[in-house]
Design a protein around this motif. Structure first.
Motif, mmCIF file in Angstrom:
data_model
loop_
_atom_site.group_PDB
_atom_site.id
_atom_site.type_symbol
_atom_site.label_atom_id
_atom_site.label_comp_id
_atom_site.label_asym_id
_atom_site.label_seq_id
_atom_site.Cartn_x
_atom_site.Cartn_y
_atom_site.Cartn_z
ATOM 1 N N HIS A 111 3.450 6.413 3.448
ATOM 2 C CA HIS A 111 1.552 6.268 3.498
ATOM 3 C C HIS A 111 1.137 6.480 5.027
ATOM 4 O O HIS A 111 1.425 5.629 5.790
ATOM 5 C CB HIS A 111 0.916 4.914 2.591
ATOM 6 N N THR A 136 0.286 9.011 -0.307
ATOM 7 C CA THR A 136 -0.372 9.054 0.001
ATOM 8 C C THR A 136 -1.105 9.471 1.969
ATOM 9 O O THR A 136 -0.129 9.027 2.080
ATOM 10 C CB THR A 136 -1.460 8.092 -0.578
ATOM 11 N N GLU A 138 -4.072 9.280 3.467
ATOM 12 C CA GLU A 138 -5.845 8.610 3.184
ATOM 13 C C GLU A 138 -6.695 8.621 4.511
ATOM 14 O O GLU A 138 -5.278 8.494 5.330
ATOM 15 C CB GLU A 138 -6.051 7.416 2.458
ATOM 16 N N ASP A 150 -5.769 -0.862 -0.262
ATOM 17 C CA ASP A 150 -6.119 -0.105 -1.400
ATOM 18 C C ASP A 150 -5.073 0.053 -2.272
ATOM 19 O O ASP A 150 -4.466 -0.622 -3.523
ATOM 20 C CB ASP A 150 -7.313 1.372 -1.821
ATOM 21 N N ILE A 151 -4.144 0.755 -0.834
ATOM 22 C CA ILE A 151 -2.322 0.905 -1.495
ATOM 23 C C ILE A 151 -1.866 -0.106 -1.828
ATOM 24 O O ILE A 151 -1.296 -0.345 -3.368
ATOM 25 C CB ILE A 151 -2.269 1.656 0.226
ATOM 26 N N GLU A 153 -2.654 -3.064 -3.500
ATOM 27 C CA GLU A 153 -3.557 -3.162 -4.378
ATOM 28 C C GLU A 153 -2.570 -2.614 -6.179
ATOM 29 O O GLU A 153 -2.090 -3.236 -6.178
ATOM 30 C CB GLU A 153 -4.352 -3.669 -4.688
ATOM 31 N N ASN A 154 -3.299 -1.610 -5.841
ATOM 32 C CA ASN A 154 -2.808 -0.161 -6.457
ATOM 33 C C ASN A 154 -0.805 -0.261 -6.262
ATOM 34 O O ASN A 154 -0.606 0.466 -7.918
ATOM 35 C CB ASN A 154 -2.585 1.152 -6.107
ATOM 36 N N ARG A 155 -0.953 -0.157 -5.464
ATOM 37 C CA ARG A 155 1.307 -0.455 -5.739
ATOM 38 C C ARG A 155 2.058 -0.785 -6.236
ATOM 39 O O ARG A 155 2.960 -1.099 -6.133
ATOM 40 C CB ARG A 155 1.154 0.781 -4.569
ATOM 41 N N GLY A 156 1.202 -2.425 -5.790
ATOM 42 C CA GLY A 156 2.076 -3.644 -6.123
ATOM 43 C C GLY A 156 2.903 -4.267 -4.519
ATOM 44 O O GLY A 156 3.885 -4.626 -4.853
ATOM 45 N N TYR A 157 2.486 -3.570 -3.639
ATOM 46 C CA TYR A 157 3.578 -3.623 -2.949
ATOM 47 C C TYR A 157 3.174 -5.135 -1.822
ATOM 48 O O TYR A 157 2.183 -5.287 -2.338
ATOM 49 C CB TYR A 157 3.393 -2.543 -1.703
#
Length: 203
Positions: A111, A136, A138, A150-151, A153-157
């Motif tokens: 990313h 992504t 950003e 955000d990444i 959280e959203n990707r579950g890393y």
């Protein structure tokens, strides 16, 4: 084990910092030189901060003028036009990191998280045919620490499986804010903050 890599852009994937320096000087050429030089000092001390913050600083702190968010957007747009004229240049890409990206994008989640304008970055990456290597791309006006959060959280890393590679204190702060490992790159001041022995030559 690292699975997710967050890349800063300027100074890490592209040798663009000097072009961005020149961009502020060109966009603000009609203002007093001493004031522009004050901005340049602020800009260099805060490399990872967005142009939106820097233009606000120029008008509100240096020139002591009020400026609306809409006016900031206008100045940021002028700056972006200069960047798009000068940064779509393959010769500015940094061989070491770009070679690693192209060779290893299937093995990691890549990313880009940058203080530069997000729309501008996506345009540059697409024009240089490097956008397919990143999940992504950003940038500002969202602060880098928030982009990373955000990444994650959203990707579950898992933060402990993630590293941010950057060349500014702002990059280090964004990594630490989110519990990521950090690798300093292309800056002796920041390289000493590296906390994970990650090499571009192991893979």
């Amino acid at each position: 084990m690292i699975k997710n890599i967050f890349w800063d852009f300027d100074g890490v994937l592209m040798n663009s910092n000097s072009v961005r320096d020149r961009g502020f000087e060109l966009v603000l050429k009609d203002f007093p030189t001493a004031q522009v030089e004050q901005l340049m000092q602020f800009h260099r001390q805060n490399g990872g901060w967005s142009r939106y913050v820097k233009f606000r600083h120029f008008f509100e702190v240096i020139r002591k003028e009020s400026i609306s968010p809409e006016e900031i957007d206008v100045w940021a747009g002028k700056f972006s036009n200069v960047m798009l004229e000068n940064l779509i240049d393959e010769k500015l890409l940094i061989d070491e990191t770009i070679t690693f990206v192209k060779s290893n994008f299937r093995d990691y989640n890549f990313h880009i998280v940058s203080g530069s304008d997000g729309n501008e970055l996506r345009t540059i990456c697409k024009a240089l045919n490097i956008d397919p290597y990143f999940i992504t791309i950003e940038g500002s006006p969202t602060p880098k620490s928030s982009l990373v959060a955000d990444i994650i959280e959203n990707r579950g890393y898992l933060p402990q499986q993630s590293i941010l590679i950057g060349d500014s204190i702002n990059d280090y702060d964004a990594a630490k804010d989110n519990g990521l490992h950090f690798k300093g790159y292309n800056s002796s001041k920041v390289e000493v903050l590296t906390d994970y022995d990650f090499s571009f030559h192991d893979s």
